[in-house]
Design a protein around this motif. Structure first.
Motif, PDB file in Angstrom:
ATOM      1  N   TRP A 202      34.353 128.812  76.800  1.00 28.35           N
ATOM      2  CA  TRP A 202      35.554 127.641  76.481  1.00 28.35           C
ATOM      3  C   TRP A 202      36.690 128.164  77.068  1.00 28.35           C
ATOM      4  O   TRP A 202      37.271 129.234  76.438  1.00 28.35           O
ATOM      5  CB  TRP A 202      35.244 127.214  75.102  1.00 28.35           C
ATOM      6  CG  TRP A 202      36.188 126.053  74.867  1.00 28.35           C
ATOM      7  CD1 TRP A 202      37.336 125.823  74.085  1.00 28.35           C
ATOM      8  CD2 TRP A 202      35.929 124.945  75.483  1.00 28.35           C
ATOM      9  NE1 TRP A 202      38.033 124.571  74.196  1.00 28.35           N
ATOM     10  CE2 TRP A 202      37.025 123.807  74.941  1.00 28.35           C
ATOM     11  CE3 TRP A 202      34.949 124.237  76.154  1.00 28.35           C
ATOM     12  CZ2 TRP A 202      37.011 122.526  75.226  1.00 28.35           C
ATOM     13  CZ3 TRP A 202      35.018 122.976  76.585  1.00 28.35           C
ATOM     14  CH2 TRP A 202      35.969 121.909  76.143  1.00 28.35           C
ATOM     15  N   ARG A 203      37.325 127.501  77.888  1.00 25.94           N
ATOM     16  CA  ARG A 203      38.755 127.621  78.431  1.00 25.94           C
ATOM     17  C   ARG A 203      39.716 126.815  77.559  1.00 25.94           C
ATOM     18  O   ARG A 203      39.671 125.709  77.377  1.00 25.94           O
ATOM     19  CB  ARG A 203      38.868 127.287  79.717  1.00 25.94           C
ATOM     20  CG  ARG A 203      40.360 127.143  80.345  1.00 25.94           C
ATOM     21  CD  ARG A 203      40.660 128.437  80.903  1.00 25.94           C
ATOM     22  NE  ARG A 203      41.205 129.199  79.845  1.00 25.94           N
ATOM     23  CZ  ARG A 203      42.533 129.395  79.790  1.00 25.94           C
ATOM     24  NH1 ARG A 203      43.334 128.759  80.294  1.00 25.94           N
ATOM     25  NH2 ARG A 203      43.233 130.308  78.801  1.00 25.94           N
ATOM     26  N   TRP A 204      40.255 127.613  76.529  1.00 22.10           N
ATOM     27  CA  TRP A 204      41.186 126.872  75.750  1.00 22.10           C
ATOM     28  C   TRP A 204      42.537 126.342  75.954  1.00 22.10           C
ATOM     29  O   TRP A 204      43.082 126.815  77.056  1.00 22.10           O
ATOM     30  CB  TRP A 204      41.703 127.910  74.352  1.00 22.10           C
ATOM     31  CG  TRP A 204      40.407 128.685  73.645  1.00 22.10           C
ATOM     32  CD1 TRP A 204      40.081 129.691  73.882  1.00 22.10           C
ATOM     33  CD2 TRP A 204      39.961 128.011  72.527  1.00 22.10           C
ATOM     34  NE1 TRP A 204      39.081 129.951  72.675  1.00 22.10           N
ATOM     35  CE2 TRP A 204      39.002 128.852  72.062  1.00 22.10           C
ATOM     36  CE3 TRP A 204      40.076 126.682  71.745  1.00 22.10           C
ATOM     37  CZ2 TRP A 204      38.328 128.647  70.874  1.00 22.10           C
ATOM     38  CZ3 TRP A 204      39.419 126.694  70.521  1.00 22.10           C
ATOM     39  CH2 TRP A 204      38.522 127.487  70.016  1.00 22.10           C
ATOM     40  N   ALA A 205      42.818 125.100  75.433  1.00 20.66           N
ATOM     41  CA  ALA A 205      44.192 124.563  75.493  1.00 20.66           C
ATOM     42  C   ALA A 205      44.795 124.199  74.200  1.00 20.66           C
ATOM     43  O   ALA A 205      43.942 124.239  73.591  1.00 20.66           O
ATOM     44  CB  ALA A 205      44.076 123.276  76.497  1.00 20.66           C
ATOM     45  N   PRO A 206      46.176 124.208  73.922  1.00 22.29           N
ATOM     46  CA  PRO A 206      46.609 123.930  72.700  1.00 22.29           C
ATOM     47  C   PRO A 206      45.878 122.694  72.246  1.00 22.29           C
ATOM     48  O   PRO A 206      46.025 121.760  73.101  1.00 22.29           O
ATOM     49  CB  PRO A 206      48.114 123.942  73.176  1.00 22.29           C
ATOM     50  CG  PRO A 206      48.356 124.698  74.326  1.00 22.29           C
ATOM     51  CD  PRO A 206      47.094 124.472  75.243  1.00 22.29           C
ATOM     52  N   GLY A 207      45.566 122.421  71.030  1.00 19.37           N
ATOM     53  CA  GLY A 207      45.216 121.184  70.528  1.00 19.37           C
ATOM     54  C   GLY A 207      43.681 121.122  70.514  1.00 19.37           C
ATOM     55  O   GLY A 207      43.099 120.276  69.746  1.00 19.37           O
ATOM     56  N   ASP A 208      43.120 122.185  71.151  1.00 18.69           N
ATOM     57  CA  ASP A 208      41.648 122.288  71.197  1.00 18.69           C
ATOM     58  C   ASP A 208      41.039 122.664  69.695  1.00 18.69           C
ATOM     59  O   ASP A 208      41.829 123.564  69.088  1.00 18.69           O
ATOM     60  CB  ASP A 208      40.776 123.129  72.265  1.00 18.69           C
ATOM     61  CG  ASP A 208      41.151 122.612  73.714  1.00 18.69           C
ATOM     62  OD1 ASP A 208      41.543 121.534  73.775  1.00 18.69           O
ATOM     63  OD2 ASP A 208      40.773 123.329  74.368  1.00 18.69           O
ATOM     64  N   VAL A 209      40.033 122.215  69.426  1.00 17.69           N
ATOM     65  CA  VAL A 209      39.056 122.527  68.166  1.00 17.69           C
ATOM     66  C   VAL A 209      37.850 122.881  68.595  1.00 17.69           C
ATOM     67  O   VAL A 209      37.414 122.137  69.338  1.00 17.69           O
ATOM     68  CB  VAL A 209      39.347 121.547  67.220  1.00 17.69           C
ATOM     69  CG1 VAL A 209      38.432 121.932  65.851  1.00 17.69           C
ATOM     70  CG2 VAL A 209      40.598 121.404  66.544  1.00 17.69           C
ATOM     71  N   ALA A 210      37.199 124.119  68.013  1.00 22.49           N
ATOM     72  CA  ALA A 210      36.046 124.323  68.380  1.00 22.49           C
ATOM     73  C   ALA A 210      35.083 124.371  66.832  1.00 22.49           C
ATOM     74  O   ALA A 210      35.895 124.828  66.116  1.00 22.49           O
ATOM     75  CB  ALA A 210      35.778 125.478  69.104  1.00 22.49           C
ATOM     76  N   VAL A 211      34.041 123.676  66.550  1.00 12.82           N
ATOM     77  CA  VAL A 211      33.288 123.929  65.442  1.00 12.82           C
ATOM     78  C   VAL A 211      32.048 124.367  65.671  1.00 12.82           C
ATOM     79  O   VAL A 211      31.305 123.932  66.648  1.00 12.82           O
ATOM     80  CB  VAL A 211      33.193 122.777  64.878  1.00 12.82           C
ATOM     81  CG1 VAL A 211      32.458 122.784  63.420  1.00 12.82           C
ATOM     82  CG2 VAL A 211      34.559 121.938  64.516  1.00 12.82           C
ATOM     83  N   CYS A 212      31.705 125.728  65.134  1.00 12.77           N
ATOM     84  CA  CYS A 212      30.368 126.277  65.577  1.00 12.77           C
ATOM     85  C   CYS A 212      29.607 126.379  64.229  1.00 12.77           C
ATOM     86  O   CYS A 212      29.981 126.561  63.104  1.00 12.77           O
ATOM     87  CB  CYS A 212      30.681 127.730  66.255  1.00 12.77           C
ATOM     88  SG  CYS A 212      31.119 129.030  65.189  1.00 12.77           S
ATOM     89  N   ASP A 213      28.127 126.203  64.520  1.00 11.67           N
ATOM     90  CA  ASP A 213      27.144 126.515  63.322  1.00 11.67           C
ATOM     91  C   ASP A 213      26.965 128.052  63.288  1.00 11.67           C
ATOM     92  O   ASP A 213      26.344 128.542  64.220  1.00 11.67           O
ATOM     93  CB  ASP A 213      25.900 125.867  63.727  1.00 11.67           C
ATOM     94  CG  ASP A 213      25.067 126.038  62.632  1.00 11.67           C
ATOM     95  OD1 ASP A 213      24.914 127.104  61.607  1.00 11.67           O
ATOM     96  OD2 ASP A 213      23.889 125.301  62.561  1.00 11.67           O
ATOM     97  N   ASN A 214      27.649 128.711  62.234  1.00  5.30           N
ATOM     98  CA  ASN A 214      27.609 130.031  62.285  1.00  5.30           C
ATOM     99  C   ASN A 214      26.249 130.648  61.987  1.00  5.30           C
ATOM    100  O   ASN A 214      26.056 131.853  61.935  1.00  5.30           O
ATOM    101  CB  ASN A 214      28.505 130.708  61.102  1.00  5.30           C
ATOM    102  CG  ASN A 214      29.086 131.993  61.437  1.00  5.30           C
ATOM    103  OD1 ASN A 214      29.192 132.540  62.417  1.00  5.30           O
ATOM    104  ND2 ASN A 214      28.868 132.894  60.276  1.00  5.30           N
ATOM    105  N   ARG A 215      25.314 129.854  61.621  1.00  7.33           N
ATOM    106  CA  ARG A 215      24.065 130.290  61.335  1.00  7.33           C
ATOM    107  C   ARG A 215      23.119 130.315  62.386  1.00  7.33           C
ATOM    108  O   ARG A 215      21.797 130.634  62.447  1.00  7.33           O
ATOM    109  CB  ARG A 215      23.218 129.221  60.221  1.00  7.33           C
ATOM    110  CG  ARG A 215      24.142 129.357  58.994  1.00  7.33           C
ATOM    111  CD  ARG A 215      23.797 127.833  58.216  1.00  7.33           C
ATOM    112  NE  ARG A 215      24.032 126.796  59.049  1.00  7.33           N
ATOM    113  CZ  ARG A 215      23.971 125.607  58.533  1.00  7.33           C
ATOM    114  NH1 ARG A 215      23.699 125.176  57.182  1.00  7.33           N
ATOM    115  NH2 ARG A 215      24.148 124.185  59.155  1.00  7.33           N
ATOM    116  N   ALA A 216      23.542 129.941  63.833  1.00  3.05           N
ATOM    117  CA  ALA A 216      22.626 129.823  65.070  1.00  3.05           C
ATOM    118  C   ALA A 216      23.498 130.297  66.202  1.00  3.05           C
ATOM    119  O   ALA A 216      23.207 130.002  67.175  1.00  3.05           O
ATOM    120  CB  ALA A 216      22.163 128.259  64.994  1.00  3.05           C
ATOM    121  N   THR A 217      24.580 130.937  65.998  1.00  5.51           N
ATOM    122  CA  THR A 217      25.607 131.438  66.786  1.00  5.51           C
ATOM    123  C   THR A 217      25.927 132.840  66.812  1.00  5.51           C
ATOM    124  O   THR A 217      26.128 133.262  65.672  1.00  5.51           O
ATOM    125  CB  THR A 217      26.737 130.446  67.213  1.00  5.51           C
ATOM    126  OG1 THR A 217      27.431 130.288  66.018  1.00  5.51           O
ATOM    127  CG2 THR A 217      26.125 129.152  67.803  1.00  5.51           C
TER     128      THR A 217
END
Ligand SMILES: [Fe+2]
Length: 261
Positions: A202-217
């Protein structure tokens, strides 16, 4: 004349890579989202492992925390080791976070991407003989004074899938006295996790939000930037004690004899 029914706006979920990651549009993240939308995002998260939202400029730290609260209990954010090494957050704790939310505030002009890997797909890809071995192993994770032992393969509490639980905090395979054997096994399984086929970048831009499942990543930062600082605000959602796969018809592999608390 029939009433005109206004369809509620539904989030649109578009996969990014073949095995992990989706961009979600038509949603403005907040603590006040209707339950229906939160449930839909939850399902998308289980399916795609990491969700990306652009242009969430309205969020501040408090707003991000209120949205995170809709996904579960807040958790202490895990002290970071080297963010540029592959890791699952907080595996040195007894209960690693269930999910992580990252919001980009300031990003380098170029570089500083984050890459996520799908640890359930990695398990699926293992040859049967290695899956059998992996199912039985336990791993010591550590960071500073914190220590925890987890099964190398955890059963996802919501989907029932099996996923490899490893990453940069893994110190040794429990019960193996040879550091060389231990290191070789950790590298073997870790390399299956981080195959490019299992990843999304993922190439970030200000205002981006990433949500990850920490149980599978797992994830890591690409340390290829200088100049402008990289400022991401992270919030953790509390998780469960990782559950091992059933072995020999019993529910849950026995912890190895040497395992401490
Ligand atoms: Fe992290």
């Amino acid at each position: 004349m029939p009433h005109q029914v206004l369809e509620p706006v539904r989030p649109e979920v578009s996969p990014v890579a073949g095995r992990i990651g989706a961009v979600v549009t038509r949603v403005r993240l907040s603590g006040d989202l209707p339950e229906r939308v939160v449930a839909e995002l939850g399902r998308a998260l289980l399916r795609h492992r990491v969700l990306f939202f652009r242009d969430q400029h309205h969020l501040d730290a408090a707003g991000q925390a209120r949205f995170a609260r809709r996904l579960g209990e807040p958790a202490a954010c895990c002290g970071h080791g080297r963010a540029d090494a592959w890791h699952t957050d907080g595996t040195f704790a007894e209960r690693p976070p269930k999910a992580m939310l990252m919001r980009a505030i300031e990003v380098p002009r170029h570089g500083g991407d984050t890459v996520w890997a799908n640890t359930a797909a990695a398990y699926e890809d293992l040859p049967a003989e290695l899956r059998e071995l992996a199912d039985r192993l336990w791993v010591l994770h550590g960071h500073g004074d914190a220590r925890a032992e987890h099964p190398l393969v955890r059963v996802h509490p919501e989907t029932g899938e099996r996923a490899i639980l490893l990453g940069g905090f893994a110190r040794s395979i429990v019960g193996l006295s040879s550091r060389a054997d231990s290191g070789a096994l950790i590298r073997l399984f870790q390399e299956h996790v981080t195959r490019l086929e299992n990843t999304v970048r993922w190439r970030w831009a200000p205002g981006d939000v990433a949500v990850c499942d920490n149980r599978a990543t797992q994830h890591r930062v690409v340390q290829d930037f200088g100049g402008r600082p990289r400022l991401l605000w992270r919030v953790a959602v509390g998780g469960d004690v990782p559950v091992p796969v059933p072995v020999d018809g019993r529910s849950g592999a026995a912890r190895p004899p040497a395992a401490g608390g």
